[in-house]
Design a protein around this motif. Structure first.
Motif, PDB file in Angstrom:
ATOM      1  N   THR A 234      38.441  15.981  22.668  1.00 54.99           N
ATOM      2  CA  THR A 234      37.319  15.337  23.177  1.00 54.99           C
ATOM      3  C   THR A 234      37.723  14.714  24.301  1.00 54.99           C
ATOM      4  N   LEU A 235      36.644  14.452  25.332  1.00 60.62           N
ATOM      5  CA  LEU A 235      36.948  13.751  26.779  1.00 60.62           C
ATOM      6  C   LEU A 235      35.881  13.271  27.229  1.00 60.62           C
ATOM      7  N   PRO A 236      35.886  11.820  27.870  1.00 59.86           N
ATOM      8  CA  PRO A 236      34.599  11.247  28.292  1.00 59.86           C
ATOM      9  C   PRO A 236      33.815  12.212  29.111  1.00 59.86           C
ATOM     10  N   THR A 237      32.646  11.969  29.484  1.00 60.76           N
ATOM     11  CA  THR A 237      31.687  12.783  30.382  1.00 60.76           C
ATOM     12  C   THR A 237      32.129  12.855  31.536  1.00 60.76           C
ATOM     13  N   GLY A 238      32.320  13.932  32.137  1.00 58.79           N
ATOM     14  CA  GLY A 238      33.034  14.121  33.782  1.00 58.79           C
ATOM     15  C   GLY A 238      34.258  14.061  33.641  1.00 58.79           C
ATOM     16  N   ALA A 239      35.161  13.945  32.709  1.00 57.66           N
ATOM     17  CA  ALA A 239      36.632  13.725  32.782  1.00 57.66           C
ATOM     18  C   ALA A 239      37.211  15.287  32.265  1.00 57.66           C
ATOM     19  N   ARG A 240      38.450  15.391  32.879  1.00 55.86           N
ATOM     20  CA  ARG A 240      39.040  16.575  32.681  1.00 55.86           C
ATOM     21  C   ARG A 240      40.549  16.456  32.462  1.00 55.86           C
ATOM     22  N   LEU A 241      41.240  17.177  31.710  1.00 52.83           N
ATOM     23  CA  LEU A 241      42.787  17.241  31.576  1.00 52.83           C
ATOM     24  C   LEU A 241      43.293  17.806  32.991  1.00 52.83           C
ATOM     25  N   THR A 242      44.304  16.816  33.653  1.00 48.89           N
ATOM     26  CA  THR A 242      44.848  17.233  34.681  1.00 48.89           C
ATOM     27  C   THR A 242      46.033  17.154  34.943  1.00 48.89           C
ATOM     28  N   GLY A 243      46.805  16.760  33.973  1.00 46.18           N
ATOM     29  CA  GLY A 243      48.322  16.699  34.005  1.00 46.18           C
ATOM     30  C   GLY A 243      48.767  16.933  32.559  1.00 46.18           C
ATOM     31  N   CYS A 244      50.287  17.541  32.442  1.00 49.81           N
ATOM     32  CA  CYS A 244      51.075  17.725  31.044  1.00 49.81           C
ATOM     33  C   CYS A 244      52.218  17.584  31.339  1.00 49.81           C
ATOM     34  N   ARG A 245      52.961  16.779  30.516  1.00 48.75           N
ATOM     35  CA  ARG A 245      54.439  17.025  30.605  1.00 48.75           C
ATOM     36  C   ARG A 245      55.148  16.804  29.322  1.00 48.75           C
ATOM     37  N   VAL A 246      56.246  17.380  28.951  1.00 45.53           N
ATOM     38  CA  VAL A 246      56.735  17.302  27.823  1.00 45.53           C
ATOM     39  C   VAL A 246      58.316  17.117  27.955  1.00 45.53           C
ATOM     40  N   GLU A 247      58.941  16.088  27.453  1.00 45.88           N
ATOM     41  CA  GLU A 247      60.236  16.012  27.418  1.00 45.88           C
ATOM     42  C   GLU A 247      60.997  16.359  26.449  1.00 45.88           C
ATOM     43  N   ALA A 248      61.954  17.128  26.191  1.00 47.38           N
ATOM     44  CA  ALA A 248      62.381  17.671  25.014  1.00 47.38           C
ATOM     45  C   ALA A 248      64.033  17.509  25.345  1.00 47.38           C
ATOM     46  N   LEU A 255      61.031  13.138  21.037  1.00 46.39           N
ATOM     47  CA  LEU A 255      60.316  14.105  21.798  1.00 46.39           C
ATOM     48  C   LEU A 255      59.198  13.247  22.750  1.00 46.39           C
ATOM     49  N   ARG A 256      58.551  13.522  23.760  1.00 49.91           N
ATOM     50  CA  ARG A 256      57.668  12.803  24.324  1.00 49.91           C
ATOM     51  C   ARG A 256      56.842  13.895  25.097  1.00 49.91           C
ATOM     52  N   VAL A 257      55.562  13.588  24.948  1.00 52.77           N
ATOM     53  CA  VAL A 257      54.394  14.215  25.647  1.00 52.77           C
ATOM     54  C   VAL A 257      53.488  13.191  26.271  1.00 52.77           C
ATOM     55  N   SER A 258      53.153  13.745  27.676  1.00 50.48           N
ATOM     56  CA  SER A 258      52.199  12.834  28.581  1.00 50.48           C
ATOM     57  C   SER A 258      51.322  13.902  28.897  1.00 50.48           C
ATOM     58  N   LEU A 259      49.939  13.094  28.625  1.00 58.44           N
ATOM     59  CA  LEU A 259      48.771  14.133  29.101  1.00 58.44           C
ATOM     60  C   LEU A 259      48.038  13.032  29.969  1.00 58.44           C
ATOM     61  N   ARG A 260      47.411  13.636  31.222  1.00 57.35           N
ATOM     62  CA  ARG A 260      46.884  12.734  32.152  1.00 57.35           C
ATOM     63  C   ARG A 260      45.469  13.309  32.125  1.00 57.35           C
ATOM     64  N   VAL A 261      44.351  12.369  31.804  1.00 60.75           N
ATOM     65  CA  VAL A 261      42.839  12.642  31.730  1.00 60.75           C
ATOM     66  C   VAL A 261      42.472  11.921  33.258  1.00 60.75           C
ATOM     67  N   THR A 262      41.556  12.677  33.894  1.00 61.29           N
ATOM     68  CA  THR A 262      40.981  12.366  35.190  1.00 61.29           C
ATOM     69  C   THR A 262      39.566  12.503  35.362  1.00 61.29           C
ATOM     70  N   ALA A 263      38.815  11.458  35.733  1.00 62.31           N
ATOM     71  CA  ALA A 263      37.355  11.481  36.080  1.00 62.31           C
ATOM     72  C   ALA A 263      37.272  11.507  37.533  1.00 62.31           C
ATOM     73  N   GLN A 268      41.407   6.981  35.789  1.00 61.81           N
ATOM     74  CA  GLN A 268      42.535   7.977  35.086  1.00 61.81           C
ATOM     75  C   GLN A 268      42.820   7.497  33.968  1.00 61.81           C
ATOM     76  N   MET A 269      43.332   8.076  32.906  1.00 62.40           N
ATOM     77  CA  MET A 269      43.954   7.650  31.654  1.00 62.40           C
ATOM     78  C   MET A 269      44.984   8.608  31.427  1.00 62.40           C
ATOM     79  N   THR A 270      46.232   7.887  30.913  1.00 65.36           N
ATOM     80  CA  THR A 270      47.487   8.746  30.104  1.00 65.36           C
ATOM     81  C   THR A 270      47.415   8.370  28.840  1.00 65.36           C
ATOM     82  N   VAL A 271      47.698   9.638  28.070  1.00 64.59           N
ATOM     83  CA  VAL A 271      47.755   9.595  26.647  1.00 64.59           C
ATOM     84  C   VAL A 271      49.398  10.117  26.237  1.00 64.59           C
ATOM     85  N   SER A 272      49.906   9.039  25.719  1.00 65.49           N
ATOM     86  CA  SER A 272      51.455   9.592  25.368  1.00 65.49           C
ATOM     87  C   SER A 272      51.784   9.810  24.039  1.00 65.49           C
ATOM     88  N   PHE A 273      52.544  10.370  23.465  1.00 66.77           N
ATOM     89  CA  PHE A 273      52.882  10.676  22.188  1.00 66.77           C
ATOM     90  C   PHE A 273      54.542  10.647  22.407  1.00 66.77           C
TER      91      PHE A 273
END
Length: 350
Positions: A234-248, A255-263, A268-273
């Motif tokens: 689920t993403l905010p209206t008008g936003a899309r996923l624009t980047g992905c990075r996995v560090e292993a 393990l680290r995952v970074s996802l960039r959400v951009t409108a 912009q918003m970064t979601v990190s695991f």
């Protein structure tokens, strides 16, 4: 803004006021510290250590480097992780125009029998894989459908700008030596592995021979998923996923995952695991609720964490230096996030 910039900003903000979440700092330190120690050990002993095995011969005339150890000999006890297959998605060989267009897909891969993945990402139209084949040095291979994308930028911390050259001059398969950190140089090679594809391979080593070895395992017919073990549904209206990075680098310990959400450029918003097996505990009491689950809004800045992941943190950073997204937007994204049951068991990533 680079991932390093993001980490510095976040660390400074967390230390500026209020309490510091030591468990999250532990998760990050494990991944970075173990990778640095492994690189230092390998760099002290071998000038011909090896780093990514990629397979396609370019007109260099150099064949397989004899005497290279198998991928896992350099790091006994470590496990390999491979990006999951992207079913029904054509690889770069058949659809070069798709390379770099979908942040959730890598349109090439490495032979896992020859190389150990250290990380992968899709960012700004470029797909990237870092790998190690036993020497402890990381070879980075980047692929794109845009010639201009790789002719400038930063490689191994060094500025590289070939924008004054023609495409034919830049992508001629030659090795360009750059002054590295300390006594070890960095090497950069640009070439065209196929019509409509442009590639760059880099390594910091005494010679560029590791790149020749690296070109032996490139698999242009592969397609693999980038963001697993985390998916945003689920993403905010008008936003899309624009980047992905996995560090292993330190998998399975970290393990680290970074996802960039951009409108927009500034929205912009970064979601990190961030997962670390050595994390003693995770926060259980929140000050927010997301989809019936406890969450925690950090008092220092615009960060929201969805709780309940053992030894791991799932955090949305929607604050400075970007504007526009709100806590409600972050809650929407986190509420729809799908996280693998066990992040160190890739078979659960589907």
């Amino acid at each position: 803004m680079t991932d390093l910039d993001e980490r510095i900003v976040r660390a400074l903000r967390e230390r500026a006021e209020g309490t510091v979440d030591t468990d999250r700092l532990t998760a990050r330190a494990v991944a970075g510290g173990k990778a640095r120690r492994r690189r230092r050990r390998a760099g002290a002993g071998a000038a011909v250590g090896l780093v990514a095995v990629l397979g396609l011969t370019v007109g260099t005339g150099v064949g397989w480097l004899e005497g290279v150890r198998p991928p896992h000999a350099a790091a006994p006890g470590t496990s390999a992780v491979t990006p999951p297959w992207a079913d029904d998605v054509p690889g770069a060989a058949s659809r070069p125009d798709l390379v770099g267009t979908d942040p959730q897909v890598l349109h090439f891969g490495l032979d896992p029998a020859r190389a150990r993945y250290l990380g992968w990402e899709v960012w700004s139209g470029v797909e990237l894989v870092r790998a190690d084949v036993g020497g402890g040095r990381a070879v980075t291979v980047e692929l794109t459908s845009s010639a201009a994308a790789l002719m400038h930028g930063v490689v191994n911390g060094l500025p590289v700008d070939l924008s004054g050259m023609t495409v034919e001059e830049a992508y001629d398969g030659s090795d360009r030596r750059h002054r590295g950190r300390g006594d070890t140089p960095s090497w950069v090679r640009l070439w065209q592995p196929a019509r409509g594809l442009y590639a760059r391979a880099t390594v910091t080593a005494a010679t560029a021979r590791e790149i020749d070895v690296a070109l032996r395992a490139l698999q242009l017919g592969d397609s693999r998923r980038c963001g697993d073990p985390v998916r945003l549904t689920t993403l905010p209206t008008g936003a899309r996923l624009t980047g992905c990075r996995v560090e292993a680098d330190s998998f399975p310990d970290a393990l680290r995952v970074s996802l960039r959400v951009t409108a927009s450029e500034q929205r912009q918003m970064t979601v990190s695991f961030e997962y670390a097996s050595s994390s003693a505990s995770s926060r259980t009491e929140g000050n927010r609720t997301i989809a019936g689950r406890p969450a925690y809004r950090y008092p220092q800045g615009e960060q929201l964490e969805l709780l309940g992941f053992p030894k791991a943190h799932l955090v949305a950073d929607f604050g400075w230096p970007f504007d526009g997204f709100t806590e409600q937007d972050a809650a929407l994204v986190l509420g729809g996030a799908r996280v693998a049951e066990d992040p160190i068991r890739p078979e659960t990533w589907d």
